[in-house]
Design a protein around this motif. Sequence first.
Motif, short mmCIF file in Angstrom:
data_model
loop_
_atom_site.label_atom_id
_atom_site.label_comp_id
_atom_site.label_asym_id
_atom_site.label_seq_id
_atom_site.Cartn_x
_atom_site.Cartn_y
_atom_site.Cartn_z
N ARG A 113 0.85 -1.19 0.00
CA ARG A 113 0.00 0.00 0.00
C ARG A 113 0.89 1.23 0.00
O ARG A 113 1.95 1.25 0.61
N ASP A 114 0.44 2.27 -0.68
CA ASP A 114 1.27 3.46 -0.76
C ASP A 114 0.83 4.56 0.21
O ASP A 114 1.53 5.53 0.38
N LEU A 129 -1.26 6.93 0.08
CA LEU A 129 -1.29 8.25 -0.56
C LEU A 129 -2.39 9.14 0.01
O LEU A 129 -2.15 10.33 0.27
N SER A 147 5.12 8.42 -0.21
CA SER A 147 3.96 7.75 -0.81
C SER A 147 4.02 7.80 -2.33
O SER A 147 3.73 6.81 -3.01
N ALA A 151 6.64 5.40 -3.44
CA ALA A 151 6.15 4.02 -3.34
C ALA A 151 5.23 3.69 -4.50
O ALA A 151 5.31 2.59 -5.08
N ARG A 152 4.38 4.62 -4.88
CA ARG A 152 3.48 4.38 -6.00
C ARG A 152 4.27 4.27 -7.31
O ARG A 152 3.98 3.40 -8.15
N LYS A 183 5.94 0.90 -7.39
CA LYS A 183 4.95 -0.16 -7.60
C LYS A 183 4.55 -0.24 -9.06
O LYS A 183 4.44 -1.34 -9.62
N ALA A 187 9.18 -0.45 -3.44
CA ALA A 187 7.86 0.07 -3.11
C ALA A 187 7.49 -0.26 -1.67
O ALA A 187 6.91 0.56 -0.96
N ARG A 188 7.86 -1.44 -1.21
CA ARG A 188 7.57 -1.85 0.16
C ARG A 188 8.36 -0.98 1.16
O ARG A 188 7.83 -0.57 2.19
N SER A 214 6.86 2.53 1.14
CA SER A 214 5.55 2.46 1.77
C SER A 214 5.68 2.39 3.29
O SER A 214 4.91 3.03 4.01
#
Length: 131
Positions: free
Chosen positions: A31-32, A34, A57, A60-61, A64, A72-73, A76
């Motif tokens: 999950r980001d 956001l 965020s 991370a997006r 991803k 990304a993890r 996040s």
Amino acid sequence: MDTSYPRDDDLPAPSRKWEPSPTTLISPPPRDHLIWSIFNTLYMNFCCLGFVALAFSVKARDRKVAGDVEAARRFSSKAKCYNVLATAGSTVLPLLLVALVITGVLHLSKLAQESVGFFTYQFSGSDDEDK
């Protein structure tokens, strides 16, 4: 009619045992956070932690979408930490400030009640020595 070859409906059905297909465990994408970051940036921006969370965020997006799940993890996780800090700081500090103001007002009112007796002291008439 030609009967030199066997027909499909005449053949016995092959016995197939149920074999589980080899599956790999696919973890859900990270999950980001956001929406939470945008909320912290706009409404409760304590020490710019909401903005920092928003930056992580977005990173991370981007990771991803690019397919780099590990990066990304990590981003996040950092975004979540900064969001927690921003939310906690923006809710705890105003509550602490209100508690301090209430405590100060109560203390001042008690002090004012005690000092009323000091300022209302009247000197008796026997203190005059000129008579």
